[in-house]
Design a protein around this motif. Sequence first.
Motif, PDB file in Angstrom:
ATOM      1  N   ARG A  97     -39.525  36.215 -31.517  1.00 56.85           N
ATOM      2  CA  ARG A  97     -39.774  35.484 -30.277  1.00 56.85           C
ATOM      3  C   ARG A  97     -38.697  34.424 -30.033  1.00 56.85           C
ATOM      4  O   ARG A  97     -38.563  33.918 -28.937  1.00 56.85           O
ATOM      5  N   SER A  98     -37.930  34.139 -31.095  1.00 57.74           N
ATOM      6  CA  SER A  98     -36.981  33.031 -31.017  1.00 57.74           C
ATOM      7  C   SER A  98     -36.074  33.133 -29.804  1.00 57.74           C
ATOM      8  O   SER A  98     -35.826  32.147 -29.129  1.00 57.74           O
ATOM      9  N   ASN A  99     -35.550  34.325 -29.561  1.00 53.23           N
ATOM     10  CA  ASN A  99     -34.640  34.389 -28.422  1.00 53.23           C
ATOM     11  C   ASN A  99     -35.248  35.170 -27.258  1.00 53.23           C
ATOM     12  O   ASN A  99     -34.569  35.709 -26.434  1.00 53.23           O
ATOM     13  N   ARG A 100     -36.542  35.256 -27.262  1.00 57.07           N
ATOM     14  CA  ARG A 100     -37.227  35.877 -26.117  1.00 57.07           C
ATOM     15  C   ARG A 100     -38.129  34.816 -25.541  1.00 57.07           C
ATOM     16  O   ARG A 100     -39.253  34.665 -25.967  1.00 57.07           O
ATOM     17  N   ASN A 101     -37.620  34.113 -24.610  1.00 59.62           N
ATOM     18  CA  ASN A 101     -38.390  32.964 -24.198  1.00 59.62           C
ATOM     19  C   ASN A 101     -38.842  33.001 -22.753  1.00 59.62           C
ATOM     20  O   ASN A 101     -39.440  32.094 -22.254  1.00 59.62           O
ATOM     21  N   PHE A 134     -48.757  43.479 -27.340  1.00 56.65           N
ATOM     22  CA  PHE A 134     -48.689  42.338 -26.429  1.00 56.65           C
ATOM     23  C   PHE A 134     -47.298  41.736 -26.454  1.00 56.65           C
ATOM     24  O   PHE A 134     -46.720  41.416 -25.425  1.00 56.65           O
ATOM     25  N   GLU A 135     -46.794  41.578 -27.668  1.00 56.91           N
ATOM     26  CA  GLU A 135     -45.523  40.892 -27.836  1.00 56.91           C
ATOM     27  C   GLU A 135     -44.410  41.602 -27.065  1.00 56.91           C
ATOM     28  O   GLU A 135     -43.569  40.970 -26.441  1.00 56.91           O
ATOM     29  N   ILE A 136     -44.482  42.943 -27.120  1.00 64.01           N
ATOM     30  CA  ILE A 136     -43.424  43.712 -26.444  1.00 64.01           C
ATOM     31  C   ILE A 136     -43.393  43.384 -24.945  1.00 64.01           C
ATOM     32  O   ILE A 136     -42.330  43.245 -24.347  1.00 64.01           O
ATOM     33  N   PHE A 137     -44.586  43.255 -24.364  1.00 71.36           N
ATOM     34  CA  PHE A 137     -44.636  43.091 -22.905  1.00 71.36           C
ATOM     35  C   PHE A 137     -44.775  41.643 -22.471  1.00 71.36           C
ATOM     36  O   PHE A 137     -44.875  41.362 -21.295  1.00 71.36           O
ATOM     37  N   LEU A 138     -44.799  40.769 -23.425  1.00 72.90           N
ATOM     38  CA  LEU A 138     -45.096  39.392 -23.069  1.00 72.90           C
ATOM     39  C   LEU A 138     -43.861  38.634 -22.603  1.00 72.90           C
ATOM     40  O   LEU A 138     -43.896  37.880 -21.652  1.00 72.90           O
ATOM     41  N   PHE A 139     -42.768  38.861 -23.312  1.00 76.36           N
ATOM     42  CA  PHE A 139     -41.559  38.099 -23.002  1.00 76.36           C
ATOM     43  C   PHE A 139     -40.432  39.049 -22.642  1.00 76.36           C
ATOM     44  O   PHE A 139     -40.403  40.187 -23.105  1.00 76.36           O
ATOM     45  N   ARG A 152     -29.604  31.479 -37.061  1.00 82.95           N
ATOM     46  CA  ARG A 152     -28.522  32.077 -36.290  1.00 82.95           C
ATOM     47  C   ARG A 152     -28.963  32.407 -34.881  1.00 82.95           C
ATOM     48  O   ARG A 152     -28.212  32.997 -34.120  1.00 82.95           O
ATOM     49  N   ILE A 153     -30.218  32.076 -34.551  1.00 80.36           N
ATOM     50  CA  ILE A 153     -30.692  32.391 -33.211  1.00 80.36           C
ATOM     51  C   ILE A 153     -30.825  31.114 -32.404  1.00 80.36           C
ATOM     52  O   ILE A 153     -31.569  30.213 -32.778  1.00 80.36           O
ATOM     53  N   PRO A 154     -30.129  31.032 -31.326  1.00 77.88           N
ATOM     54  CA  PRO A 154     -30.276  29.847 -30.480  1.00 77.88           C
ATOM     55  C   PRO A 154     -31.686  29.823 -29.926  1.00 77.88           C
ATOM     56  O   PRO A 154     -32.226  30.849 -29.536  1.00 77.88           O
ATOM     57  N   GLY A 155     -32.281  28.695 -29.947  1.00 74.57           N
ATOM     58  CA  GLY A 155     -33.621  28.572 -29.383  1.00 74.57           C
ATOM     59  C   GLY A 155     -34.713  28.722 -30.405  1.00 74.57           C
ATOM     60  O   GLY A 155     -35.883  28.647 -30.085  1.00 74.57           O
ATOM     61  N   ALA A 156     -34.324  28.950 -31.673  1.00 76.74           N
ATOM     62  CA  ALA A 156     -35.351  29.120 -32.690  1.00 76.74           C
ATOM     63  C   ALA A 156     -35.878  27.786 -33.199  1.00 76.74           C
ATOM     64  O   ALA A 156     -36.863  27.743 -33.922  1.00 76.74           O
ATOM     65  N   ILE A 180     -50.621  38.901 -43.127  1.00 78.76           N
ATOM     66  CA  ILE A 180     -50.701  38.265 -41.814  1.00 78.76           C
ATOM     67  C   ILE A 180     -49.638  37.185 -41.681  1.00 78.76           C
ATOM     68  O   ILE A 180     -48.974  37.062 -40.655  1.00 78.76           O
ATOM     69  N   SER A 181     -49.462  36.400 -42.753  1.00 78.59           N
ATOM     70  CA  SER A 181     -48.473  35.322 -42.673  1.00 78.59           C
ATOM     71  C   SER A 181     -47.073  35.889 -42.498  1.00 78.59           C
ATOM     72  O   SER A 181     -46.272  35.355 -41.725  1.00 78.59           O
ATOM     73  N   THR A 182     -46.767  36.947 -43.265  1.00 78.45           N
ATOM     74  CA  THR A 182     -45.449  37.559 -43.116  1.00 78.45           C
ATOM     75  C   THR A 182     -45.264  38.043 -41.690  1.00 78.45           C
ATOM     76  O   THR A 182     -44.213  37.839 -41.070  1.00 78.45           O
ATOM     77  N   TYR A 183     -46.316  38.656 -41.185  1.00 72.88           N
ATOM     78  CA  TYR A 183     -46.252  39.184 -39.823  1.00 72.88           C
ATOM     79  C   TYR A 183     -46.061  38.045 -38.824  1.00 72.88           C
ATOM     80  O   TYR A 183     -45.253  38.151 -37.891  1.00 72.88           O
ATOM     81  N   ALA A 184     -46.785  36.952 -39.035  1.00 73.32           N
ATOM     82  CA  ALA A 184     -46.665  35.823 -38.119  1.00 73.32           C
ATOM     83  C   ALA A 184     -45.240  35.269 -38.147  1.00 73.32           C
ATOM     84  O   ALA A 184     -44.662  34.943 -37.099  1.00 73.32           O
ATOM     85  N   GLY A 185     -44.660  35.195 -39.339  1.00 75.88           N
ATOM     86  CA  GLY A 185     -43.282  34.745 -39.452  1.00 75.88           C
ATOM     87  C   GLY A 185     -42.345  35.661 -38.679  1.00 75.88           C
ATOM     88  O   GLY A 185     -41.419  35.215 -37.996  1.00 75.88           O
ATOM     89  N   PHE A 186     -42.634  36.945 -38.785  1.00 78.11           N
ATOM     90  CA  PHE A 186     -41.823  37.933 -38.094  1.00 78.11           C
ATOM     91  C   PHE A 186     -41.938  37.763 -36.575  1.00 78.11           C
ATOM     92  O   PHE A 186     -40.944  37.831 -35.847  1.00 78.11           O
ATOM     93  N   LEU A 187     -43.170  37.513 -36.115  1.00 77.03           N
ATOM     94  CA  LEU A 187     -43.390  37.292 -34.680  1.00 77.03           C
ATOM     95  C   LEU A 187     -42.563  36.112 -34.181  1.00 77.03           C
ATOM     96  O   LEU A 187     -41.888  36.202 -33.156  1.00 77.03           O
ATOM     97  N   LEU A 188     -42.643  35.022 -34.947  1.00 73.72           N
ATOM     98  CA  LEU A 188     -41.885  33.839 -34.552  1.00 73.72           C
ATOM     99  C   LEU A 188     -40.411  34.182 -34.468  1.00 73.72           C
ATOM    100  O   LEU A 188     -39.707  33.760 -33.561  1.00 73.72           O
ATOM    101  N   TYR A 189     -39.962  34.961 -35.453  1.00 72.24           N
ATOM    102  CA  TYR A 189     -38.550  35.300 -35.500  1.00 72.24           C
ATOM    103  C   TYR A 189     -38.117  36.058 -34.259  1.00 72.24           C
ATOM    104  O   TYR A 189     -37.150  35.694 -33.593  1.00 72.24           O
TER     105      TYR A 189
END
Lengths: 497, 704, 345, 257
Positions: free
Chosen positions: B456-460, B593-598, B377-381, B445-454
Amino acid sequence: MKPTIAFIIFLLALPYSSGAEPSSTQQPQKGKPIYEKLCSGCHGVTGRGDGPAADRLRPRPRNFARGQYKFTYTKFGKLPQDKTLFRWISEGLPGSSMPPWKDVLTEEERWDLVAYIKTFSRKFARAKKKGRVPKPIVIGTAPPSSAEDIREGKELFLQNCAKCHGKEGRGAGPSAPTLKDSQGDRIWPRNLTKGWLYRGGGSPEDIYRTVATGITGTPMPEFMDSLSPEKIWRIVAYVESIRQKKRPPINDVLVSKHMQGDLPSNPCDPAWQSVPSSYIPLAAQVIEGERWFKTTIESVEVRSVYNGAEVAIHVEWADKTQSPLTAPPDKFPQNGLDALAVQLPVKMPLDAEKPYFLGGSSAKPVILWKWTNGGRPEVFLGKGILKMEPLDREHQTLRVAAVYKAGLWKTVFIRSLERPAKNDITIEAGKYLPIAFSAWDGNNGEKDAQRAVSIWYSLLLKPPVKADIYLWPLFVGLLIAVGEMALAIKVKKEKEK
Amino acid sequence: MKSFYRFMGVFLSVSLIFVSAASAMDTDYRMLWGFNPRKTVWFVAQLHLYLGAFVLAMPIFAVIIEYVGYKTGRKKYDLLAYEFTGLLSVAYAVTAALGGLLIFTLIGFYPSFTRYMTDIFGESMLFYALLFFGETFFLYFYYYGWRRLDNLAPLPSFIKLGGRFIGAVGSVLSAGFLFGFFGKYPGAVQPFWFVFFLLASASFFLLKNRKGLHLWGGIWLNLFGTAIMMVANSWVSYMMSPTAYDTNSYEFTGTLMDAVINPLWVPLGIHRMFGNLAFGGFVAGAYAAVRFLGADSDAQRAHYDWMGYVANFVGVCGLLPLPFAGYYLGREVYSNSALMGNNMMGGDFSWTFIMQAMLVGGLFLFSCYYLWTGMGRIPGAEKYRGYVKYLNAAVLVSLAVWITPHNMPLTAAEVAGMGGSQYHPLLKYLGLMPAKNAAVNLIIISTYAGFLLYIRSNRNKKIPIASHGKTARAVILAAALFCILLVGRYGLSLFMLDPASLDLPPDRVQVFTTTAKLLFINCGVILLSTALFFADRGKTAQFIYLGFTIFSVVFFLGPYGFMVMEKASPFLRNIAVSQFIQLLSCLVLVSTFEIFLFRSEHEKPRWGKMPERSQYTLITLCILMTFNMGLMGFIRSGLRTDWHIYGLLRDTSEWAFTPSNYTMTVMVSAISLVFLLGLVLIFWLSDLGEKKAEAPKDDIEERL
Amino acid sequence: MISRKGSDMAKALTKVFLFLLVMTAMFVYVGHTITVMTGGDREQTVGEGINAGAGEKIFFGKGKCSTCHSIGEKGSGIRCPNLGIKGDIFTKPIGERAVDRAAERSAQTGREWRALDYLFECVAEPGAYVVSGFRNEMPTIYKPPIDLKPDEVKAVIMFLASMGSEIPAEDILKPTGIAREYFTKIEASVKSQNDTTGQLKLYIQGDAENGESLFWDIESKAGCAKCHSVNGAGGSVGPSLAHVGGTRTLGYIIESILKPSAEIAGGYEPVIVLTKDRKRISGTKKDDTEDHLTIGTSAGEIVTIKKSDIRKWKVLKKSIMPGNFGEILTVQELHDIIAYLLTLT
Amino acid sequence: MKKFSVLFTASAVVIGSYLFLKYFFSFYLQLPIPASLMKTYMFLIVAGTLLALTADDDSARKLTAPFHSLLFDPSLRRSRNAVFFVLPFLGAFITYQSRPKTEAPVEFRTVHPAPPSSMTAFGKTYNLITLRNPYRELEINDPDNFRKAVEEGKAVYYRNCLFCHGDKLRGKGIFFDAFHNPHPANFQAVGTIAQFQESYLFWRISTGGPGLPKEAAPWLSPMPVWKNHLSEDKIWKVILFLYDYTGHRPREVGGNE
């Protein structure tokens, strides 16, 4: 995706890679250390088939000095091709002590070994000098066989082979007890029904080869001159039809089926045919007392049924002679008695601890039901393989019947479930009762401790089947059908939309 | 009507407590109407616990969401919080009634046991009942005061000032708990009460405006809820880890407080709180999912999709720390009674824990799956879609390791194939602790990584470091410093650790230093990645630190654990802590990092554009969580084997044996079914009484 | 809301409910499979007698030793020393290791330690000499919650000794020297625990001699000997009490006196008989053949009745032992009798 | 064919994993993989494949497309009917197959039990802790005689041990089938003689199956009591041969306790 498929193909192809052409650089001197490490234990350092193990193996290991090889693609008595030797080194001779070496030795090493083995006999060098190259026979591929071919094959078999291999192919022909090989050792014709034990391989082409070229050094003659290839192929077709290709699986539980009414006490009762059998491999008794290495009885097949009062155990095994023989051959005068014993614990073990599998011990004895050809069945209390004390015959409820036919002994042991005497076992349904077997081939000189034995198996008198094992499948099937119906209705509705 | 339930519930509980204390008991066990006492009590207690967990979790959930709404000024969060609170009142009444029933069954079936407990805990039981009045008050206040306090009108200044004063004094005083001015207690008792009272005091700072007052009420509702839970917890944990008894006569000799502050009290409480949070989140998620499935308009679907997303987010937040809370609890169980601990992990319950691993693994797997489907449901994912299968594989492989038992069930033929041994020569290693620890860490870690990707989907759009203000830099540096302190301090403590303190010979010190060095290297990597971040290499920084953590936690310490187990097994728990600390540091730093990265491009997610199966995922999560809680309850209770109070009061009834896992699944399933169906009923009931609020329009950014 | 747009919601709920049922079925299936795979319902194995076999059962069962200790490849416990041969550290089985450890103990304490002494010490005081590399965390196995009885402790030691040592069984049965000291400690601990459980500890202050006379004096209020025997003397209606002090806990004895029906000893089922001539005889069933019923009456007599004379008879749930001792005996008398019973070991 | 591709990938992954596990264990490691575990792993693999392939709508649609067209495509009517007909029978058959089977009760035994501290044989008592192979020292001091001793050991092996432990010392002699439980020891594997001191082998060979302690199920082992058949000398020599042939080294006495 593609890598996946390639990988699967790779896996499937894995066990099937082996070369067949001799390498150009066979070096006998390289084969020597290999031979001395791996082969000399049986074949002897000098290649005369006199390694330390030799006299305890049946058949004896090959004497390379004689230059006689058994399963060759050349005419009877002729030298084999290198690749034939390579094949037997690589794949071993099934059912004998010769194992396959392809998992240990590289192809090159095996070729070196072939070269080294050939140095034991001067025949090879001589032949090479004269420029004689072993000429293989032409085999071709097996033609498809019809029922007619098999029938004709059977005729041919009865005419040409039955004298040794017997009418049923179990190796129980009239001359079977008299055979010896070129070194004077006793030799038995093959039981052709046990196809996984064919020494020279079990493909139709292998069988053709053996029939056509005979087995050098044994009484098995070559038929390629006396019979046309077509006829040999028919014999092959017949042999194929009677041979069981694979060793039956070994099951640690012998299931006894419940039945109503009297138990079939005749070993040949057709009712036995419908009872599934368990294959029990036997080993020579190499453990205690006068040890024994050369059994002829390789296995027994066991069936069992029971009713409310009795249990019947049907034991069947291949034996090429019925001993005692009426006319024992001069060469091999042993003439003991065929016998079979069923071994049970005296008490149902409460935990894993059972009596010693080899005849029990004085602390934990076993019960042996022993049948001997020509004698009365007896029950013994076993306190060791040589300490069998006969039990009082009066109390016994054991009945045994035995029939010998065409190389096959069939016996039935019937006993009451209830213990006949205090110091004996009550057999209960639904419990795993340890059971073991011993067999003696009299004509092979087996008696007392010298016999074939099995380890403990479990006899399970399976309580009668309850109906619910059929009801559940029915229920599941109906459930799926109902679900399908619902789905169909839904699909129809949606299509109408 | 509702007040009647509530009144009845509280009245019933209080009166029954008195009855139980007063009734003369002449028998140890009783049968009533032919019910199996053990199963009846089990049933009622578990049902009570389910509802209790729900009732405790919902306010946490509601207050957090309300606070988010308050801070971001987005009305829809506020409405969501209100919707959840609406579920609470009926559930609360039923919970109280069930609590009463539980006490009644206990008195009925286990009279002498109940008397024993009442003798020790009588006063706290009374206190427990009194707490309910506070809870009831704040519930009314929170729910019925919502509409009236739903604005930012300032409060009178004396209240503001008074609030600040109480807040400041209270915060300082609560620090006293941390430093032990109010008595020294073992384990996490002091930090726990520090946080509790700090929260209580700090809540007064909210008394600025009307909404703040309302939030304050919500926090106090939670504080009362937590207090109630902790009081009841003390009884349960006392049964597992009794204290203050005479070691010869096995008689209780202490005071009430001795009994309350037993070793497992706080660990159990912490585990329960995270468990409740996750449970509440998943139940709310399931609620949203059912509403989604039954929705009749796109607007509704969008709303419930969003609601499910938020609920799941909260659930996962509760879920991530749960393995660690569980590890802490398990460790305390071990410390308190190695026997009980071993029976838990290696004895009767080893297989129950395999089932638990299946359920928890399922929770992680399906949480991930929900995120993956959510990317639709997220454009850009789309650009992250390819990673899903690797994450999936990582989670599955870890899961496979996690549920491989040490002592696996074999058929006779297989045993024979291994020469009679009961252990598989290779696979047995997967059944041991080091493998399990590595697997659990990899799952997280994998769950967290999945969450990060999620997210990040619309923060580009990358933000250069130069465009951040001072605050941002300070926050990043603070996070890095925190991580270094966290990891480095533990590394230092391992470096200095004396082998003798673990009963190890001096030459094993090498194991400690190796682990310590790894932690020091980790500090270096933190510095490196922070520096990279400031050099505008944010993604690389994240990648390096995540990669290092995976290497260190899974691939180094995992196999290293086997060596430690052979040579210095007491150190194994320190290895586990090292893994946990590194993981925690990784989560903190990478998230910062993620908060301030995108920058968020605010490409709006297409709420409501979710396939049906994603909603079933939410429902699955709820069901798995329910089963899991029931299973954990069985373990907690079963660990006492044939003791009512472990080592003190023996269960001599004929139901004292530990039931089989099959019995457990049947019981837990039955209770879960009753609970979930009851929940539908409760939702329906609360729905009856509500005026229907308009379905909120999506993304109306309405300032309060 | 549900009611308003009933059809959509009802459909969704139905589906979700079915889904829930499927999930539940899967959960139960897993539980069932695991239970079947792991050998069905759990049973506590209890060893009988004092021998290595019983010790092994206790080791893997009631004693819960195997949750921490493995024996070679058997068992999965790793927290505590392996008691068989495993890896580089444990190159000898426990019995053999005990010899070395005992020698080390001798050097440390200056007393003469034998392997047996070491084994007893391991059990009685596990923290005294911990194997290096392991923590001192073994529980006291003869105290709750494991609560092994002295005989069970001996059986476990016998099992340990059977692995590689040559300690004769008699030495373990009747320990001497250091082992004796430790065993005495175990016994004392178990005894004090038995005697002081809960409120029951009040009862040990009785006068055994007075109790003995109450027991044997048939005319007294108690008159236990009417029905009970000790070493052959006394009645045979109820069970013999010859070893009751040594074999039963105090709580059980008290319960049996005050609430005789709570647990009825096997072989002493109370029966009531209504004869054809309308006589009621109650007592314990001694023998039940095809044509005779023999009962011991509460008066202490043994009566044999022909089945043909019986109109009706049945086994009762209530003991024939009078249930009113709580009322007719004074507290002191009760204590005296109990004190006497406790001497019957 | 295109629309089957996702379904095909799914099946390929599942079947591939199955074959991989089977081959990896039975051919590469030569170990059985317990059926219970295989079931669990396969469940995870199937579930994981489905999850991965349904995570986005596109592939989910592709995955279900074949089923969808089977249900709705008019041209597939025959296949549909056939599937509908077969499915209930298949379900019933699987249910029938999964009925409880008769399997032998599981009997664990300790494969390498702890030896006693001493044993008696040949009229002597041996302290197994300090016992050494008297021929071992020849290996360094007198290599020629050492070789001779190994050769004599070889003869002993081929006359006595071959029948069970086999030509390749892998435990697959001609009586392997008959003595399959417990099966003869595989001396080439790292878990057997490489783990032990020579005194352990001396104990095991001299006292055979009946000399095993109870936990190793002495009643099951067909290993003969070799002290009845062989001299002490020959036992030590055959031990030399076992290590020589396999290339393993005996564990040195003492270890690092």
